[in-house]
Design a protein around this motif. Structure first.
Motif, PDB file in Angstrom:
ATOM      1  N   VAL A   1       1.584   4.460   1.368  1.00 14.04           N
ATOM      2  CA  VAL A   1       1.173   5.215   2.559  1.00 14.04           C
ATOM      3  C   VAL A   1       1.999   6.500   2.660  1.00 14.04           C
ATOM      4  O   VAL A   1       2.255   7.018   3.751  1.00 14.04           O
TER       5      VAL A   1
ATOM      6  N   ALA B   1       1.822  -5.262   3.140  1.00 15.77           N
ATOM      7  CA  ALA B   1       0.871  -5.941   4.035  1.00 15.77           C
ATOM      8  C   ALA B   1       0.916  -7.453   3.836  1.00 15.77           C
ATOM      9  O   ALA B   1       0.678  -8.218   4.766  1.00 15.77           O
TER      10      ALA B   1
ATOM     11  N   PHE C   1       0.858  -1.179   0.000  1.00 24.13           N
ATOM     12  CA  PHE C   1       0.000   0.000   0.000  1.00 24.13           C
ATOM     13  C   PHE C   1       0.895   1.229   0.000  1.00 24.13           C
ATOM     14  O   PHE C   1       1.898   1.273   0.721  1.00 24.13           O
TER      15      PHE C   1
ATOM     16  N   GLU D   1      -1.602 -12.504  14.657  1.00 27.10           N
ATOM     17  CA  GLU D   1      -2.061 -11.335  15.407  1.00 27.10           C
ATOM     18  C   GLU D   1      -2.553 -10.230  14.474  1.00 27.10           C
ATOM     19  O   GLU D   1      -2.283 -10.234  13.276  1.00 27.10           O
ATOM     20  N   SER D   2      -3.224  -9.244  15.092  1.00 29.07           N
ATOM     21  CA  SER D   2      -3.779  -8.127  14.350  1.00 29.07           C
ATOM     22  C   SER D   2      -2.707  -7.447  13.490  1.00 29.07           C
ATOM     23  O   SER D   2      -1.592  -7.207  13.951  1.00 29.07           O
ATOM     24  N   GLY D   3      -3.050  -7.184  12.244  1.00 22.08           N
ATOM     25  CA  GLY D   3      -2.136  -6.459  11.359  1.00 22.08           C
ATOM     26  C   GLY D   3      -1.171  -7.341  10.581  1.00 22.08           C
ATOM     27  O   GLY D   3      -0.345  -6.836   9.829  1.00 22.08           O
ATOM     28  N   CYS D   4      -1.285  -8.688  10.718  1.00 23.64           N
ATOM     29  CA  CYS D   4      -0.308  -9.547  10.024  1.00 23.64           C
ATOM     30  C   CYS D   4      -0.664  -9.734   8.553  1.00 23.64           C
ATOM     31  O   CYS D   4       0.120 -10.332   7.811  1.00 23.64           O
ATOM     32  N   GLY D   5      -1.828  -9.245   8.113  1.00 22.93           N
ATOM     33  CA  GLY D   5      -2.136  -9.287   6.677  1.00 22.93           C
ATOM     34  C   GLY D   5      -3.256 -10.236   6.291  1.00 22.93           C
ATOM     35  O   GLY D   5      -3.498 -10.445   5.099  1.00 22.93           O
ATOM     36  N   LYS D   6      -3.981 -10.778   7.264  1.00 31.17           N
ATOM     37  CA  LYS D   6      -5.018 -11.785   6.963  1.00 31.17           C
ATOM     38  C   LYS D   6      -6.121 -11.207   6.073  1.00 31.17           C
ATOM     39  O   LYS D   6      -6.494 -11.800   5.069  1.00 31.17           O
ATOM     40  N   SER D   7      -6.663 -10.043   6.470  1.00 26.20           N
ATOM     41  CA  SER D   7      -7.771  -9.475   5.692  1.00 26.20           C
ATOM     42  C   SER D   7      -7.298  -9.029   4.313  1.00 26.20           C
ATOM     43  O   SER D   7      -8.074  -9.061   3.353  1.00 26.20           O
ATOM     44  N   THR D   8      -6.035  -8.617   4.215  1.00 23.72           N
ATOM     45  CA  THR D   8      -5.520  -8.227   2.901  1.00 23.72           C
ATOM     46  C   THR D   8      -5.496  -9.445   1.976  1.00 23.72           C
ATOM     47  O   THR D   8      -5.875  -9.343   0.802  1.00 23.72           O
TER      48      THR D   8
ATOM     49  N   GLU E   1     -12.883 -13.669   9.933  1.00 21.05           N
ATOM     50  CA  GLU E   1     -13.283 -13.558  11.349  1.00 21.05           C
ATOM     51  C   GLU E   1     -14.813 -13.603  11.483  1.00 21.05           C
ATOM     52  O   GLU E   1     -15.407 -12.722  12.118  1.00 21.05           O
TER      53      GLU E   1
ATOM     54  N   PRO F   1       4.875  -2.661  10.438  1.00 23.14           N
ATOM     55  CA  PRO F   1       5.116  -3.191   9.090  1.00 23.14           C
ATOM     56  C   PRO F   1       5.732  -2.144   8.158  1.00 23.14           C
ATOM     57  O   PRO F   1       6.210  -2.480   7.082  1.00 23.14           O
TER      58      PRO F   1
ATOM     59  N   TYR G   1      -8.878  -6.327  -3.882  1.00 24.11           N
ATOM     60  CA  TYR G   1      -7.573  -5.708  -4.130  1.00 24.11           C
ATOM     61  C   TYR G   1      -6.894  -6.477  -5.256  1.00 24.11           C
ATOM     62  O   TYR G   1      -7.114  -7.683  -5.402  1.00 24.11           O
TER      63      TYR G   1
ATOM     64  N   LEU H   1       3.862   0.248   2.426  1.00 26.51           N
ATOM     65  CA  LEU H   1       3.670  -0.741   3.487  1.00 26.51           C
ATOM     66  C   LEU H   1       3.366  -2.084   2.820  1.00 26.51           C
ATOM     67  O   LEU H   1       2.431  -2.182   2.020  1.00 26.51           O
TER      68      LEU H   1
HETATM   69  N1  LIG Z   1      -5.951   0.035   2.486  1.00 24.79           N
HETATM   70  C1  LIG Z   1      -4.853   0.078   3.236  1.00 24.79           C
HETATM   71  N2  LIG Z   1      -3.978   1.113   3.177  1.00 24.79           N
HETATM   72  C2  LIG Z   1      -2.856   1.150   3.933  1.00 24.79           C
HETATM   73  N3  LIG Z   1      -2.507   0.173   4.798  1.00 24.79           N
HETATM   74  C3  LIG Z   1      -3.322  -0.896   4.909  1.00 24.79           C
HETATM   75  C4  LIG Z   1      -4.538  -1.002   4.152  1.00 24.79           C
HETATM   76  N4  LIG Z   1      -5.147  -2.170   4.480  1.00 24.79           N
HETATM   77  C5  LIG Z   1      -4.369  -2.757   5.410  1.00 24.79           C
HETATM   78  N5  LIG Z   1      -3.268  -2.002   5.665  1.00 24.79           N
HETATM   79  C6  LIG Z   1      -2.178  -2.343   6.590  1.00 24.79           C
HETATM   80  O1  LIG Z   1      -1.699  -3.622   6.217  1.00 24.79           O
HETATM   81  C7  LIG Z   1      -1.394  -4.395   7.370  1.00 24.79           C
HETATM   82  C8  LIG Z   1      -2.211  -5.660   7.344  1.00 24.79           C
HETATM   83  O2  LIG Z   1      -3.577  -5.325   7.554  1.00 24.79           O
HETATM   84  P1  LIG Z   1      -4.748  -6.409   7.567  1.00 24.79           P
HETATM   85  O3  LIG Z   1      -6.024  -5.693   7.752  1.00 24.79           O
HETATM   86  O4  LIG Z   1      -4.609  -7.289   6.365  1.00 24.79           O
HETATM   87  O5  LIG Z   1      -4.371  -7.244   8.882  1.00 24.79           O
HETATM   88  P2  LIG Z   1      -5.230  -8.345   9.675  1.00 24.79           P
HETATM   89  O6  LIG Z   1      -4.314  -9.509   9.891  1.00 24.79           O
HETATM   90  O7  LIG Z   1      -6.504  -8.613   8.961  1.00 24.79           O
HETATM   91  O8  LIG Z   1      -5.498  -7.638  11.075  1.00 24.79           O
HETATM   92  P3  LIG Z   1      -6.784  -7.756  12.059  1.00 24.79           P
HETATM   93  O9  LIG Z   1      -6.576  -9.062  12.829  1.00 24.79           O
HETATM   94  O10 LIG Z   1      -6.638  -6.572  12.935  1.00 24.79           O
HETATM   95  O11 LIG Z   1      -8.017  -7.762  11.247  1.00 24.79           O
HETATM   96  C9  LIG Z   1      -1.668  -3.499   8.571  1.00 24.79           C
HETATM   97  O12 LIG Z   1      -0.472  -2.904   8.953  1.00 24.79           O
HETATM   98  C10 LIG Z   1      -2.645  -2.480   8.031  1.00 24.79           C
HETATM   99  O13 LIG Z   1      -2.517  -1.256   8.718  1.00 24.79           O
END
Ligand SMILES: Nc1ncnc2c1ncn2[C@@H]1O[C@H](COP(=O)(O)OP(=O)(O)OP(=O)(O)O)[C@@H](O)[C@H]1O
Ligand code: SF4
Ligand SMILES: [Mg+2]
Length: 327
Positions: free
Chosen positions: A16, A35, A14, A54-61, A177, A275, A70, A33
């Motif tokens: 940023v 992700a 991304f 854990e939160s932010g490791c990239g699962k939702s991406t 989730e 990250p 995306y 960044l």
């Molecule tokens: N659209 C975006 N623009 C900039 N950074 C992003 C974007 N989407 C996600 N990120 C960053 O990418 C990283 C991974 O985010 P992601 O949402 O995939 O994590 P996650 O594992 O799903 O976390 P959670 O458990 O909190 O849902 C994070 O650092 C997040 O801030």
């Protein structure tokens, strides 16, 4: 086993960066960044692969890349074709069923929309029958079609989301989730429903959770993510019986032990690094009890083990294949 989905060297960055003028005035470079960082995995037909971390490791991406919300920065995603030769489409089920359902629409229209959009049923009677069937399939009453989302509990709303996702007749579901916002007792009901639907409809799941006990219940395979990378992937039984990566071991420490259920549940120790500025070498070295100089300098490669697991850790690799003794 044939893969419903093959993911190869997938990366998503991304931009940023600060706005252009700020960058010029403050002499800041562009910032990216990463992700999701060069991940590969297959999801065999009819199976469930879970991503955990854990939160932010990239699962939702990853979920958004798989459903096409995306596009990848690098790497590829390949869906197999269904028996009719059409590429499989992935439908997504989200964490917050309230946010993902239109509050002004009746349940009937929420579920009927994909039927109409995709022209899966023709005529009011056929659409109405199908909506009733889908509501029954997810354990709701056909009469619920007349109500609005706010008239339901969280668990019932997630059932409506599942009915809507199934309306599009997907073979592949991405579940991000799906039970994290629900009470524990309701979580189990929804997970059981999802497993039953998987068996009955031969669905393939990419399932996402930060909760090890939830993924244990759902998955055939588990991939553990840390700062955008997969650090260990293994069949569920193997991962729980013999976790190899120090991060997987840390995550497993956080779930109640069957032999010692009264042990306090502890959060994983240490902070996840940013990250935007990930650690050198193995990104886990700032938290790893086994880290040494090599871990700081050199990124570990992913190695396959005879028990079906894949692990990216220098120490695990050294234990598997001891270096020849110095002469
Ligand atoms: N659209 C975006 N623009 C900039 N950074 C992003 C974007 N989407 C996600 N990120 C960053 O990418 C990283 C991974 O985010 P992601 O949402 O995939 O994590 P996650 O594992 O799903 O976390 P959670 O458990 O909190 O849902 C994070 O650092 C997040 O801030
Ligand atoms: S490579 Fe080193 S720092 Fe990374 S998990 Fe293995 S032992 Fe720990
Ligand atoms: Mg997420």
């Amino acid at each position: 086993m044939t893969a419903a989905l093959s993911v190869t060297d997938l990366t998503r960055e991304f931009d940023v960066s600060a706005p252009w003028l700020n960058r010029v005035v403050e002499r800041k470079p562009r910032a990216f960044l990463r992700a999701v960082d060069d991940i590969s995995f297959d999801v065999p037909f009819g199976s469930c692969l879970s991503l955990v971390g854990e939160s932010g490791c990239g699962k939702s991406t990853v979920a958004r890349l798989v459903t096409g919300l995306y596009s990848p920065t690098r790497g590829s995603l390949r869906f197999s074709t269904d028996p009719a030769g059409k590429p499989l489409a992935a439908q997504m089920i989200f964490q917050d069923p309230y946010a993902s359902l239109n509050p002004r629409w009746r349940v009937f229209d929420i579920i009927a929309e994909p039927l109409r959009e995709l022209k899966l049923r023709d005529g009011d009677a056929a659409i109405s029958d199908r909506v009733s069937d889908l509501l029954s399939t997810v354990g709701l009453s056909p009469k619920d079609a007349r109500k609005f989302p706010h008239e339901f509990s969280g668990g019932q709303r997630q059932r409506i989301s599942i009915a809507r996702a199934l309306a599009g007749e997907p073979r592949f579901l991405v579940c991000d989730e799906p039970t994290s916002a629900l009470d524990v007792s309701v979580q189990a009901q929804i997970l059981n429903l999802m497993r039953r639907l998987q068996d009955e409809m031969n669905l393939t799941y990419l399932f996402i959770s930060h909760d090890m006990s939830v993924v244990r219940h759902m998955s055939d395979q588990i991939a553990v993510m840390y700062l955008g990378r997969i650090v260990e992937q293994a069949p569920t039984e193997t991962l729980f019986a013999e976790p190899k990566h120090p991060y997987t071991r840390m995550l497993l420490e956080t779930i109640p032990n069957v032999r010692n259920p009264h042990r306090r549940r502890e959060a994983p120790s240490g902070e996840v690094p940013s990250p935007l500025n990930p650690p050198s070498g193995c990104a886990f070295h700032t938290r790893c009890p086994l880290a040494d100089a090599r871990c700081q300098a050199e990124r570990p490669a992913m190695l396959s083990h005879p028990d079906g697991s894949r692990v990216a850790c220098h120490r695990v690799a050294e234990a598997m294949d001891p270096a020849p003794a110095a002469p």
